[in-house]
Design a protein around this motif. Structure first.
Motif, PDB file in Angstrom:
ATOM      1  N   GLU A  94     104.066  15.930 116.082  1.00  0.00           N
ATOM      2  CA  GLU A  94     103.068  14.930 115.692  1.00  0.00           C
ATOM      3  C   GLU A  94     101.826  14.980 116.578  1.00  0.00           C
ATOM      4  OE1 GLU A  94     104.635  10.996 115.246  1.00  0.00           O
ATOM      5  OE2 GLU A  94     106.124  11.621 113.768  1.00  0.00           O
ATOM      6  N   GLU A  95     102.003  15.273 117.850  1.00  0.00           N
ATOM      7  CA  GLU A  95     100.843  15.347 118.753  1.00  0.00           C
ATOM      8  C   GLU A  95      99.893  16.469 118.337  1.00  0.00           C
ATOM      9  OE1 GLU A  95      99.737  13.239 121.091  1.00  0.00           O
ATOM     10  OE2 GLU A  95     101.381  12.006 120.344  1.00  0.00           O
ATOM     11  N   LYS A  98      98.044  15.377 115.276  1.00  0.00           N
ATOM     12  CA  LYS A  98      96.949  14.460 115.620  1.00  0.00           C
ATOM     13  C   LYS A  98      95.753  15.237 116.157  1.00  0.00           C
ATOM     14  CE  LYS A  98      99.731  10.375 116.546  1.00  0.00           C
ATOM     15  NZ  LYS A  98     100.226   9.455 117.576  1.00  0.00           N
ATOM     16  N   PHE A 105     100.782   8.905 110.033  1.00  0.00           N
ATOM     17  CA  PHE A 105     101.970   9.472 109.406  1.00  0.00           C
ATOM     18  C   PHE A 105     102.722   8.383 108.666  1.00  0.00           C
ATOM     19  CE2 PHE A 105     101.119  11.670 113.357  1.00  0.00           C
ATOM     20  CZ  PHE A 105     101.084  12.992 112.964  1.00  0.00           C
ATOM     21  N   LYS A 107     106.518   8.207 107.238  1.00  0.00           N
ATOM     22  CA  LYS A 107     107.797   8.919 107.158  1.00  0.00           C
ATOM     23  C   LYS A 107     108.694   8.235 106.146  1.00  0.00           C
ATOM     24  CE  LYS A 107     107.414  10.141 111.990  1.00  0.00           C
ATOM     25  NZ  LYS A 107     107.962   9.971 113.331  1.00  0.00           N
ATOM     26  N   LEU A 112     107.227  13.557 104.270  1.00  0.00           N
ATOM     27  CA  LEU A 112     106.331  13.181 105.358  1.00  0.00           C
ATOM     28  C   LEU A 112     104.920  13.170 104.788  1.00  0.00           C
ATOM     29  CD1 LEU A 112     105.763  12.681 108.408  1.00  0.00           C
ATOM     30  CD2 LEU A 112     105.503  15.150 108.626  1.00  0.00           C
ATOM     31  N   LEU A 114     100.953  12.901 105.514  1.00  0.00           N
ATOM     32  CA  LEU A 114      99.931  13.064 106.546  1.00  0.00           C
ATOM     33  C   LEU A 114      98.650  12.401 106.058  1.00  0.00           C
ATOM     34  CD1 LEU A 114     100.467  16.893 107.162  1.00  0.00           C
ATOM     35  CD2 LEU A 114     101.608  15.000 108.309  1.00  0.00           C
TER      36      LEU A 114
END
Length: 132
Positions: A94-95, A98, A105, A107, A112, A114
């Motif tokens: 996730e980092e 970003k 996000f 979930k 998932l 975005l």
């Protein structure tokens, strides 16, 4: 006693008298207008700082953050979002997403989502191209 030699001079004298009698009110109104303008400009600058430009990364950066190309089972563009179904959700970084421009996000059990705001379509084309 004042002597006036015409209508224009009379109006000018009355205006001057009005301004002198109400000087403190006009100063107060001018100060309020200046304070309002300051806060308006401050709010606009704060909003501009709050909404940084969304970065669009390269295809390899997105795919690496999603766990590789073979980790993606399905993909779909929905407005400002890209919905992907993955084989292994633990591979998602996730980092890195970003850093690549993903602003949020969502979930779900099998998907998932975005969130990329205004650049979702561009990001989708970068990641997946026209091979739908």
């Amino acid at each position: 006693m004042c002597y006036y030699n015409g209508m224009n001079t009379l109006i000018l004298a009355e205006t001057n008298d009005f301004l002198l009698k109400n000087l403190w009110w006009m100063i107060a109104i001018a100060v309020l207008i200046a304070i309002g303008a300051f806060f308006l400009i401050e709010a606009l600058l704060a909003k501009k700082k709050k909404n940084p430009k969304v970065k669009i990364a390269t295809k390899s950066e997105y795919l690496l953050a999603l766990g590789g190309e073979d980790n993606i089972l399905e993909k779909e563009l929905k407005g400002s979002r890209i919905v992907v179904k993955l084989t292994d959700y633990s591979k998602v970084d996730e980092e890195k997403l970003k850093e690549a421009g993903v602003t949020g996000f969502i979930k779900m059990s099998d998907k998932l989502t975005l969130v990329i705001k205004d650049k979702a379509e561009v990001a989708y084309q970068v990641i997946f191209g026209n091979n739908d």
